[in-house]
Design a protein around this motif. Structure first.
Motif, PDB file in Angstrom:
ATOM      1  N   MET A   1       5.895  11.356 -11.873  1.00 16.02           N
ATOM      2  CA  MET A   1       5.934  10.205 -10.967  1.00 16.02           C
ATOM      3  C   MET A   1       4.647  10.178 -10.160  1.00 16.02           C
ATOM      4  O   MET A   1       3.966  11.205 -10.029  1.00 16.02           O
ATOM      5  N   GLU A   2       4.318   8.982  -9.670  1.00 19.75           N
ATOM      6  CA  GLU A   2       3.099   8.839  -8.884  1.00 19.75           C
ATOM      7  C   GLU A   2       3.479   8.485  -7.448  1.00 19.75           C
ATOM      8  O   GLU A   2       4.326   7.620  -7.214  1.00 19.75           O
ATOM      9  N   PRO A  18       9.114  15.476  -9.470  1.00 13.90           N
ATOM     10  CA  PRO A  18      10.029  15.212  -8.348  1.00 13.90           C
ATOM     11  C   PRO A  18      10.307  16.457  -7.506  1.00 13.90           C
ATOM     12  O   PRO A  18      10.516  16.355  -6.295  1.00 13.90           O
TER      13      PRO A  18
END
Ligand code: FES
Ligand code: FES
Length: 166
Positions: A1-2, A18
């Protein structure tokens, strides 16, 4: 994820898992002044200033820091222009092995940002979350009190830097 993090005044995207802690992300990205100690919130070595408060970066997820300004020791002063707290630590010999020094200076900076004229007891309390293995609290307290007591002698820019540099 960014995620988007703002570290030392610069906002940019970071690719993280995460479960990545803020400690691991910052060190992976080169902020090696954020020290890796116990990783369970006990030692304070991994301290950063998050939104004006000192936090242990090992006990929070990187994603939880999104949208809040983060200050590490790399954002305070430079090699050629030390922050007044850094200069005072050098002047009084407050650095032993140095492993806890970034956290001590960040804890002191967060205190002085909130309370420019703390008592020695308040300074000691602010440092209480940072466990120095070298048992070196006398000199760090002396260094911080030196900054507190000499603020009137500093130029305007230095006073501002002592209080607000990110
Ligand atoms: S490494 Fe975070 S509190 Fe010890
Ligand atoms: S100076 Fe060595 S841990 Fe504090």
């Amino acid at each position: 994820m960014e995620i988007q993090l703002t570290v030392n005044g610069t906002s940019r995207a970071f690719v993280v898992e995460p479960a990545d802690t803020l400690l691991h992300v910052l060190r992976r990205e080169g902020f090696l002044g954020v020290k890796h100690g116990c990783e369970d919130g006990s030692c304070g070595m991994c301290a950063v200033i998050l939104d004006g408060r000192v936090v242990n970066s090992c006990t929070m997820l990187a994603a939880q820091a999104e949208g809040k300004p983060i200050t590490t020791i790399e954002g305070i002063g430079t090699r050629d222009a030390l922050h007044p707290l850094q200069a005072a630590f050098v002047e009084v010999g407050a650095v032993q092995c140095g492993y806890c020094t970034p956290a001590m200076i960040l804890a002191a900076k967060a205190l002085l940002d909130q309370n420019p004229h703390p008592t020695e007891a308040e300074v000691r309390d602010a440092l209480s979350g940072v466990l120095c293995r070298c048992t070196g609290y006398v000199k760090p307290v002396e260094a911080i009190m030196r900054v507190v007591n000499h603020r009137g002698d500093l130029g305007q820019g230095e006073v501002r830097d002592a209080a607000t540099v990110q």
